[in-house]
Design a protein around this motif. Structure first.
Motif, PDB file in Angstrom:
ATOM      1  N   GLU A 186       0.756  -1.571   0.443  1.00  0.00           N
ATOM      2  CA  GLU A 186       0.022   0.509  -0.393  1.00  0.00           C
ATOM      3  C   GLU A 186       0.856   0.695  -0.140  1.00  0.00           C
ATOM      4  N   VAL A 187       2.207   1.427   0.771  1.00  0.00           N
ATOM      5  CA  VAL A 187       2.689   3.047   0.980  1.00  0.00           C
ATOM      6  C   VAL A 187       3.850   2.506  -0.209  1.00  0.00           C
ATOM      7  N   ALA A 188       3.959   1.379  -1.311  1.00  0.00           N
ATOM      8  CA  ALA A 188       5.003   1.728  -2.853  1.00  0.00           C
ATOM      9  C   ALA A 188       3.862   2.729  -3.395  1.00  0.00           C
ATOM     10  N   GLU A 189       2.096   2.205  -3.406  1.00  0.00           N
ATOM     11  CA  GLU A 189       1.524   2.712  -4.459  1.00  0.00           C
ATOM     12  C   GLU A 189       1.262   4.101  -4.338  1.00  0.00           C
ATOM     13  N   ASN A 190       2.142   4.832  -3.573  1.00  0.00           N
ATOM     14  CA  ASN A 190       2.223   6.497  -3.201  1.00  0.00           C
ATOM     15  C   ASN A 190       3.676   6.665  -4.210  1.00  0.00           C
ATOM     16  N   ASP A 191       3.287   7.547  -4.390  1.00  0.00           N
ATOM     17  CA  ASP A 191       4.086   8.139  -5.519  1.00  0.00           C
ATOM     18  C   ASP A 191       5.899   9.147  -5.419  1.00  0.00           C
ATOM     19  N   ASN A 192       5.059   9.765  -3.986  1.00  0.00           N
ATOM     20  CA  ASN A 192       6.413  10.025  -3.498  1.00  0.00           C
ATOM     21  C   ASN A 192       6.577   9.723  -2.279  1.00  0.00           C
ATOM     22  N   VAL A 193       6.790   8.059  -2.080  1.00  0.00           N
ATOM     23  CA  VAL A 193       7.160   7.722  -0.905  1.00  0.00           C
ATOM     24  C   VAL A 193       8.627   6.598  -1.710  1.00  0.00           C
ATOM     25  N   THR A 194       9.365   6.846  -1.040  1.00  0.00           N
ATOM     26  CA  THR A 194      10.738   5.507  -1.452  1.00  0.00           C
ATOM     27  C   THR A 194      10.498   4.914  -0.009  1.00  0.00           C
ATOM     28  N   ILE A 195      10.650   3.498  -0.723  1.00  0.00           N
ATOM     29  CA  ILE A 195      11.052   2.232  -0.087  1.00  0.00           C
ATOM     30  C   ILE A 195      12.263   1.798  -0.447  1.00  0.00           C
ATOM     31  N   ALA A 196      13.467   1.573   1.108  1.00  0.00           N
ATOM     32  CA  ALA A 196      14.322   0.921   0.391  1.00  0.00           C
ATOM     33  C   ALA A 196      14.254  -0.327   1.675  1.00  0.00           C
ATOM     34  N   PRO A 197      14.891  -1.529   1.275  1.00  0.00           N
ATOM     35  CA  PRO A 197      14.845  -2.815   1.934  1.00  0.00           C
ATOM     36  C   PRO A 197      15.872  -2.346   1.829  1.00  0.00           C
ATOM     37  N   ARG A 198      16.556  -3.417   3.798  1.00  0.00           N
ATOM     38  CA  ARG A 198      17.457  -3.226   4.344  1.00  0.00           C
ATOM     39  C   ARG A 198      18.169  -4.411   4.369  1.00  0.00           C
ATOM     40  N   ASP A 199      19.643  -4.807   4.994  1.00  0.00           N
ATOM     41  CA  ASP A 199      20.063  -6.711   4.935  1.00  0.00           C
ATOM     42  C   ASP A 199      19.441  -6.422   6.859  1.00  0.00           C
ATOM     43  N   ASP A 200      18.801  -6.069   7.316  1.00  0.00           N
ATOM     44  CA  ASP A 200      17.945  -6.742   9.022  1.00  0.00           C
ATOM     45  C   ASP A 200      16.626  -7.174   8.506  1.00  0.00           C
ATOM     46  N   GLY A 201      15.981  -7.073   7.623  1.00  0.00           N
ATOM     47  CA  GLY A 201      14.815  -7.069   7.035  1.00  0.00           C
ATOM     48  C   GLY A 201      13.907  -5.716   7.554  1.00  0.00           C
ATOM     49  N   SER A 202      14.708  -4.394   7.613  1.00  0.00           N
ATOM     50  CA  SER A 202      13.707  -3.892   8.400  1.00  0.00           C
ATOM     51  C   SER A 202      13.225  -2.318   6.371  1.00  0.00           C
ATOM     52  N   VAL A 203      12.873  -1.316   7.042  1.00  0.00           N
ATOM     53  CA  VAL A 203      13.246  -0.743   5.566  1.00  0.00           C
ATOM     54  C   VAL A 203      12.862   0.394   5.970  1.00  0.00           C
ATOM     55  N   LYS A 204      13.699   1.434   4.656  1.00  0.00           N
ATOM     56  CA  LYS A 204      13.626   3.014   5.408  1.00  0.00           C
ATOM     57  C   LYS A 204      12.975   3.521   4.400  1.00  0.00           C
ATOM     58  N   LEU A 205      11.796   4.093   4.837  1.00  0.00           N
ATOM     59  CA  LEU A 205      10.602   4.857   3.884  1.00  0.00           C
ATOM     60  C   LEU A 205      11.269   6.042   4.045  1.00  0.00           C
ATOM     61  N   SER A 206      11.037   6.919   3.140  1.00  0.00           N
ATOM     62  CA  SER A 206      12.007   8.094   2.246  1.00  0.00           C
ATOM     63  C   SER A 206      10.656   9.211   0.962  1.00  0.00           C
ATOM     64  N   TRP A 207       9.756  10.151   1.719  1.00  0.00           N
ATOM     65  CA  TRP A 207       9.432  10.877   0.935  1.00  0.00           C
ATOM     66  C   TRP A 207      10.453  12.772   1.285  1.00  0.00           C
ATOM     67  N   THR A 208       9.089  11.956   0.045  1.00  0.00           N
ATOM     68  CA  THR A 208       9.270  13.923  -0.937  1.00  0.00           C
ATOM     69  C   THR A 208       7.842  14.997  -0.068  1.00  0.00           C
ATOM     70  N   VAL A 209       8.017  15.456  -0.496  1.00  0.00           N
ATOM     71  CA  VAL A 209       6.551  16.501  -0.115  1.00  0.00           C
ATOM     72  C   VAL A 209       5.972  17.537  -1.241  1.00  0.00           C
ATOM     73  N   PRO A 210       5.405  17.141  -2.166  1.00  0.00           N
ATOM     74  CA  PRO A 210       4.706  18.065  -3.124  1.00  0.00           C
ATOM     75  C   PRO A 210       5.120  19.529  -2.955  1.00  0.00           C
ATOM     76  N   ALA A 211       5.333  20.648  -4.389  1.00  0.00           N
ATOM     77  CA  ALA A 211       4.987  21.213  -4.184  1.00  0.00           C
ATOM     78  C   ALA A 211       3.799  21.222  -3.762  1.00  0.00           C
ATOM     79  N   GLU A 212       2.594  22.935  -3.349  1.00  0.00           N
ATOM     80  CA  GLU A 212       2.361  23.656  -3.652  1.00  0.00           C
ATOM     81  C   GLU A 212       1.695  24.680  -4.933  1.00  0.00           C
ATOM     82  N   ASP A 213       0.824  24.009  -5.481  1.00  0.00           N
ATOM     83  CA  ASP A 213       0.161  25.970  -6.546  1.00  0.00           C
ATOM     84  C   ASP A 213       0.535  26.480  -6.402  1.00  0.00           C
TER      85      ASP A 213
END
Length: 85
Positions: free
Chosen positions: A58-85
């Motif tokens: 479900e998180v992977a469906e978000n355009d502004n979120v990156t999921i980076a699996p880690r060797d220990d089984g955890s994941v690093k979630l990173s996100w950007t905040v889209p610029a407002e118009d």
């Protein structure tokens, strides 16, 4: 006057998936995570692998979120905040 009894059902308890989501939401909403716009999360031993995979899907469906699996089984979630118009 007769005593009126409430026949309301007790609120449903949250599902294990909802509990996991609430736990992760607290981590993501922490000031440190918001400042860094990233967080490392992991499944706890009490959480179902199926729920964990559903969450990641479900998180992977978000355009502004990156999921980076880690060797220990955890994941690093990173996100950007889209610029407002």
């Amino acid at each position: 006057m007769a005593k009126q009894q409430s026949k309301q059902k007790a609120p449903a308890l949250p599902s294990p998936y909802e509990l996991m989501g609430a736990r992760i939401q607290k981590i993501i909403n922490s000031p440190a995570a918001q400042k860094a716009r990233s967080v490392v999360i992991e499944k706890t031993h009490s959480e179902a692998q199926e729920d964990w995979e559903r969450f990641l899907d479900e998180v992977a469906e978000n355009d502004n979120v990156t999921i980076a699996p880690r060797d220990d089984g955890s994941v690093k979630l990173s996100w950007t905040v889209p610029a407002e118009d």
